[in-house]
Design a protein around this motif. Sequence first.
Motif, PDB file in Angstrom:
ATOM      1  N   VAL A   1      23.319  15.161 -33.884  1.00 25.27           N
ATOM      2  CA  VAL A   1      22.628  14.998 -32.601  1.00 25.27           C
ATOM      3  C   VAL A   1      22.691  13.517 -32.228  1.00 25.27           C
ATOM      4  O   VAL A   1      22.123  12.669 -32.917  1.00 25.27           O
ATOM      5  N   ASN A   2      23.401  13.207 -31.137  1.00 25.79           N
ATOM      6  CA  ASN A   2      23.646  11.807 -30.768  1.00 25.79           C
ATOM      7  C   ASN A   2      22.539  11.189 -29.931  1.00 25.79           C
ATOM      8  O   ASN A   2      22.240  10.000 -30.062  1.00 25.79           O
ATOM      9  N   CYS A   3      21.954  11.956 -29.015  1.00 23.38           N
ATOM     10  CA  CYS A   3      20.985  11.369 -28.090  1.00 23.38           C
ATOM     11  C   CYS A   3      19.947  12.404 -27.676  1.00 23.38           C
ATOM     12  O   CYS A   3      20.208  13.614 -27.666  1.00 23.38           O
ATOM     13  N   LEU A   4      18.763  11.899 -27.339  1.00 21.84           N
ATOM     14  CA  LEU A   4      17.638  12.734 -26.919  1.00 21.84           C
ATOM     15  C   LEU A   4      17.038  12.148 -25.650  1.00 21.84           C
ATOM     16  O   LEU A   4      17.052  10.924 -25.449  1.00 21.84           O
ATOM     17  N   LEU A   5      16.504  13.019 -24.783  1.00 24.63           N
ATOM     18  CA  LEU A   5      15.905  12.565 -23.529  1.00 24.63           C
ATOM     19  C   LEU A   5      14.719  13.462 -23.187  1.00 24.63           C
ATOM     20  O   LEU A   5      14.824  14.695 -23.248  1.00 24.63           O
ATOM     21  N   TYR A   6      13.593  12.829 -22.833  1.00 24.59           N
ATOM     22  CA  TYR A   6      12.434  13.555 -22.315  1.00 24.59           C
ATOM     23  C   TYR A   6      12.263  13.118 -20.864  1.00 24.59           C
ATOM     24  O   TYR A   6      11.628  12.097 -20.573  1.00 24.59           O
ATOM     25  N   PRO A   7      12.847  13.855 -19.902  1.00 24.37           N
ATOM     26  CA  PRO A   7      12.897  13.386 -18.505  1.00 24.37           C
ATOM     27  C   PRO A   7      11.529  13.149 -17.877  1.00 24.37           C
ATOM     28  O   PRO A   7      11.370  12.244 -17.058  1.00 24.37           O
ATOM     29  N   HIS A   8      10.529  13.951 -18.243  1.00 18.99           N
ATOM     30  CA  HIS A   8       9.201  13.815 -17.636  1.00 18.99           C
ATOM     31  C   HIS A   8       8.588  12.445 -17.929  1.00 18.99           C
ATOM     32  O   HIS A   8       7.777  11.943 -17.142  1.00 18.99           O
ATOM     33  N   HIS A   9       8.968  11.841 -19.049  1.00 19.96           N
ATOM     34  CA  HIS A   9       8.457  10.508 -19.385  1.00 19.96           C
ATOM     35  C   HIS A   9       9.022   9.451 -18.432  1.00 19.96           C
ATOM     36  O   HIS A   9       8.373   8.447 -18.145  1.00 19.96           O
ATOM     37  N   ILE A  10      10.247   9.693 -17.912  1.00 13.12           N
ATOM     38  CA  ILE A  10      10.868   8.748 -16.977  1.00 13.12           C
ATOM     39  C   ILE A  10      10.296   8.927 -15.580  1.00 13.12           C
ATOM     40  O   ILE A  10       9.995   7.953 -14.884  1.00 13.12           O
ATOM     41  N   HIS A  11      10.136  10.197 -15.144  1.00 10.45           N
ATOM     42  CA  HIS A  11       9.582  10.475 -13.811  1.00 10.45           C
ATOM     43  C   HIS A  11       8.867  11.824 -13.835  1.00 10.45           C
ATOM     44  O   HIS A  11       9.393  12.799 -14.394  1.00 10.45           O
ATOM     45  N   PRO A  12       7.685  11.906 -13.213  1.00 10.03           N
ATOM     46  CA  PRO A  12       6.892  13.147 -13.288  1.00 10.03           C
ATOM     47  C   PRO A  12       7.477  14.323 -12.511  1.00 10.03           C
ATOM     48  O   PRO A  12       6.926  15.429 -12.576  1.00 10.03           O
TER      49      PRO A  12
ATOM     50  N   VAL B   1      30.228  21.578 -20.757  1.00 10.94           N
ATOM     51  CA  VAL B   1      31.141  21.168 -19.684  1.00 10.94           C
ATOM     52  C   VAL B   1      31.983  19.961 -20.077  1.00 10.94           C
ATOM     53  O   VAL B   1      32.955  19.640 -19.395  1.00 10.94           O
ATOM     54  N   HIS B   2      31.619  19.278 -21.155  1.00 12.55           N
ATOM     55  CA  HIS B   2      32.360  18.093 -21.590  1.00 12.55           C
ATOM     56  C   HIS B   2      33.445  18.476 -22.594  1.00 12.55           C
ATOM     57  O   HIS B   2      33.394  19.543 -23.215  1.00 12.55           O
ATOM     58  N   ALA B   3      34.408  17.569 -22.769  1.00 15.12           N
ATOM     59  CA  ALA B   3      35.458  17.764 -23.775  1.00 15.12           C
ATOM     60  C   ALA B   3      35.402  16.655 -24.822  1.00 15.12           C
ATOM     61  O   ALA B   3      36.410  16.303 -25.430  1.00 15.12           O
ATOM     62  N   GLY B   4      34.229  16.093 -25.024  1.00 13.80           N
ATOM     63  CA  GLY B   4      34.021  15.047 -26.022  1.00 13.80           C
ATOM     64  C   GLY B   4      32.554  14.999 -26.390  1.00 13.80           C
ATOM     65  O   GLY B   4      31.703  15.605 -25.719  1.00 13.80           O
ATOM     66  N   GLU B   5      32.230  14.288 -27.472  1.00 12.92           N
ATOM     67  CA  GLU B   5      30.833  14.234 -27.904  1.00 12.92           C
ATOM     68  C   GLU B   5      29.975  13.485 -26.891  1.00 12.92           C
ATOM     69  O   GLU B   5      30.436  12.551 -26.226  1.00 12.92           O
ATOM     70  N   ILE B   6      28.727  13.902 -26.762  1.00 17.01           N
ATOM     71  CA  ILE B   6      27.810  13.313 -25.788  1.00 17.01           C
ATOM     72  C   ILE B   6      27.323  11.968 -26.336  1.00 17.01           C
ATOM     73  O   ILE B   6      26.867  11.883 -27.476  1.00 17.01           O
ATOM     74  N   THR B   7      27.422  10.936 -25.508  1.00 23.29           N
ATOM     75  CA  THR B   7      27.044   9.593 -25.962  1.00 23.29           C
ATOM     76  C   THR B   7      25.794   9.055 -25.272  1.00 23.29           C
ATOM     77  O   THR B   7      25.144   8.156 -25.792  1.00 23.29           O
ATOM     78  N   GLN B   8      25.438   9.620 -24.105  1.00 20.03           N
ATOM     79  CA  GLN B   8      24.319   9.054 -23.354  1.00 20.03           C
ATOM     80  C   GLN B   8      23.735  10.098 -22.411  1.00 20.03           C
ATOM     81  O   GLN B   8      24.464  10.926 -21.850  1.00 20.03           O
ATOM     82  N   LEU B   9      22.406  10.066 -22.250  1.00 22.11           N
ATOM     83  CA  LEU B   9      21.700  10.915 -21.291  1.00 22.11           C
ATOM     84  C   LEU B   9      20.849  10.015 -20.405  1.00 22.11           C
ATOM     85  O   LEU B   9      20.093   9.177 -20.906  1.00 22.11           O
ATOM     86  N   ILE B  10      20.971  10.180 -19.071  1.00 21.42           N
ATOM     87  CA  ILE B  10      20.336   9.274 -18.115  1.00 21.42           C
ATOM     88  C   ILE B  10      19.624  10.093 -17.044  1.00 21.42           C
ATOM     89  O   ILE B  10      20.067  11.195 -16.691  1.00 21.42           O
ATOM     90  N   VAL B  11      18.544   9.530 -16.502  1.00 21.91           N
ATOM     91  CA  VAL B  11      17.818  10.153 -15.392  1.00 21.91           C
ATOM     92  C   VAL B  11      18.226   9.473 -14.086  1.00 21.91           C
ATOM     93  O   VAL B  11      18.129   8.244 -13.974  1.00 21.91           O
ATOM     94  N   PRO B  12      18.689  10.229 -13.061  1.00 15.75           N
ATOM     95  CA  PRO B  12      19.031   9.625 -11.765  1.00 15.75           C
ATOM     96  C   PRO B  12      17.786   9.081 -11.062  1.00 15.75           C
ATOM     97  O   PRO B  12      16.658   9.459 -11.398  1.00 15.75           O
TER      98      PRO B  12
ATOM     99  N   THR C   1       7.685  20.349 -19.973  1.00 10.39           N
ATOM    100  CA  THR C   1       8.064  21.102 -21.179  1.00 10.39           C
ATOM    101  C   THR C   1       9.532  20.900 -21.550  1.00 10.39           C
ATOM    102  O   THR C   1       9.967  21.355 -22.604  1.00 10.39           O
ATOM    103  N   HIS C   2      10.308  20.222 -20.701  1.00 10.16           N
ATOM    104  CA  HIS C   2      11.751  20.122 -20.917  1.00 10.16           C
ATOM    105  C   HIS C   2      12.112  18.950 -21.837  1.00 10.16           C
ATOM    106  O   HIS C   2      11.678  17.813 -21.632  1.00 10.16           O
ATOM    107  N   LEU C   3      12.924  19.247 -22.830  1.00  9.12           N
ATOM    108  CA  LEU C   3      13.511  18.251 -23.726  1.00  9.12           C
ATOM    109  C   LEU C   3      15.022  18.465 -23.710  1.00  9.12           C
ATOM    110  O   LEU C   3      15.491  19.610 -23.771  1.00  9.12           O
ATOM    111  N   VAL C   4      15.798  17.378 -23.612  1.00 10.52           N
ATOM    112  CA  VAL C   4      17.259  17.478 -23.524  1.00 10.52           C
ATOM    113  C   VAL C   4      17.878  16.743 -24.707  1.00 10.52           C
ATOM    114  O   VAL C   4      17.425  15.654 -25.085  1.00 10.52           O
ATOM    115  N   SER C   5      18.919  17.341 -25.291  1.00 12.63           N
ATOM    116  CA  SER C   5      19.621  16.715 -26.415  1.00 12.63           C
ATOM    117  C   SER C   5      21.126  16.814 -26.202  1.00 12.63           C
ATOM    118  O   SER C   5      21.620  17.759 -25.584  1.00 12.63           O
TER     119      SER C   5
END
Length: 643
Positions: free
Chosen positions: A459-470, A502-513, A475-479
């Motif tokens: 598991v390369n990266c984790l993101l809890y989007p609600h912490h960035i913006h309400p 949808v990717h053809a390589g390992e996930i390196t980063q998760l970002i919130v727009p 309840t959503h957690l992304v990995s």
Amino acid sequence: MPGTNLIVPVVLWGKHAPTHCISSIYLSRDQKTLVTGCYDGQICIWQVHPETLKMTPRCLLVGHTAPVTCLSRASIIQDNNYIVSSSEAGEMCTWDLVDGKCRESVKLSQVHTNIQAYHMCNSEDLRLFCNGYYAEILIMDPFSLEIMFSLSSKMNPDWISALHVLRPSSRKDDVVLAISITGTVKVWSLLGHENKQSEPIYENESKQIRCLNALSLNCCAYNQRTVLIVCAKYCQIYDAGDFSVLCSIQAPTGERWMSGDFLAPDRVLVWSTEGKGYMYKLPANSVPDHKGFHGPTVDHDSPVLFNLLAHPDNKLLSCPPSMRFVVTSVGGKQRRLLLRGDSHGVVSVWSVDEAAAPTSRIVSHAPVVLTSLNLAWAEMNPSPVGILDQLHTPEETEVKLTSSIYILAANRLVVGREDGSIVIVNATHTVQLQLLHGPHQQYDDWPTHQLLLGHNGRVNCLLYPHHIHPRYDKTHLVSGGIDFAVCLWDLFSGALLHRFCVHAGEITQLIVPPHNCTTRIQKCICSVASDHSVTLLSLSERKCVTLASRHLFPVVSIKWRPLDDFMVVGTSDGTVYVWQMETGHLDRVLHGMIAEEVLAACDETVADDLGGAVAGSGDLQGLANPAVHFFRGLRHRNLNAMR
């Protein structure tokens, strides 16, 4: 403390020391502090015993995003415990060595490869003389990190590859001696009253010599009449008067020189990429005090290797070590040391004085001090605890932790592991279990934990989007993992809600727009993969909205123009791709200066009446910015504006 915003950071290191591939090394003048910078961007401060040179790691400074290439002292005052660091990304920081705080930081467009701290005449404290991937020499204040003034070149301007600042014994001014990558030696004289408002300061004299891509330049401190210039394949001794070559030393077979310095008027120490130090006695024509100085070269009279500084095991290194020659004093007696920090995180110290005496045969001297973070960890009793030690039994193979996030609102710690599992634990209870003694340590199943299984591999990266913006579901957690997948989880139930493939390589980063995107994009998160692709994944629709996959090089930055519906992707070769977020259409591919300007314009946040972001604080600045015109042209399909 209830009712306050006080946050106390707690670090649980675990049984294994952090990796520390050393890229730069520095020893304070009082020999009480050693500082090592690494390729990961961290800086480790070691406490040193001045007499025995025994070292203990004290703290880890985190602030740089690229390899730390330069470390320098910041003040001439003995009790002023500050250092300056510089990275390959142009970042510079001034650190307090006592408490580890960053006092000042700045990001420059110039990237330094060497910094020399020097006390100029008519100056109260040190100034930093910097050279690197640019044509000037920058003189900076170590505390404000402002550029005080710069030295420019009139003849053959090019990158300065090495410099040395000195004060001639018979003069009151300072002299800067430098060499460019194309082999032009330049000399500047400084009187001490130079400032940013003064006229451009050009070299007083220059001369072309046959020396390309020099790595270091040092003037002999004992007589100031000879100069040592080190290149990868050879190092040469020059006459400081007319810069004629006196003698040359070839690098050993399979090795490259890194740098060197004078030990005496007739002896030099040069070190190589293999982490070895070579001591040479110079021939008579290279010693100013000898009657044969500057005389014709005699065939049998050449530099003689008389001693060697090396590790007995001669262990293979994955990259060249960082080495530094330092002259200090202990108990009123001079002490000369050669420091080395290598790719294994090992710090080695040689006593140069013990090895400096010529002998009848070449003797290899081992380091007098050898230490590393791994050795420090092994000596700790009890050993440092890890955050998930309660999940392991002695007979089980320990699973490495590869990513983690702390969810403040839910007081949960989410940890991704190498086997693809994700563990969710109560953060307070886990820290309490590891650090505080009490009856809770007798419980077998406390604290309780959740185990999420959905990834095949690390598991390369984790993101809890609600912490960035309400706006996101709490309840959503992304990995993202090495299996090319992005997984959407229910944080509280532990259920796998959806798996994006949808990717053809390992996930390196998760970002919130940004929050001011269109309604549809506001429900998306952005993922970056090692196949150079970028996607916008809708958490509400459970599908990929945009797949940006035409990038030829790795993605290094993602910027946003939300009101123009643009996602701007920068790659490692300097190319910028402008994508429409809603449609996934590639609008433009940019190179060169316009690419840099577009990336810079994305950082501005002032909205104009056309819905774009204007650079600067005034309307005139925004209207004059070509990057803003470019974005407006893209939005309205106006070719004249884009031109």
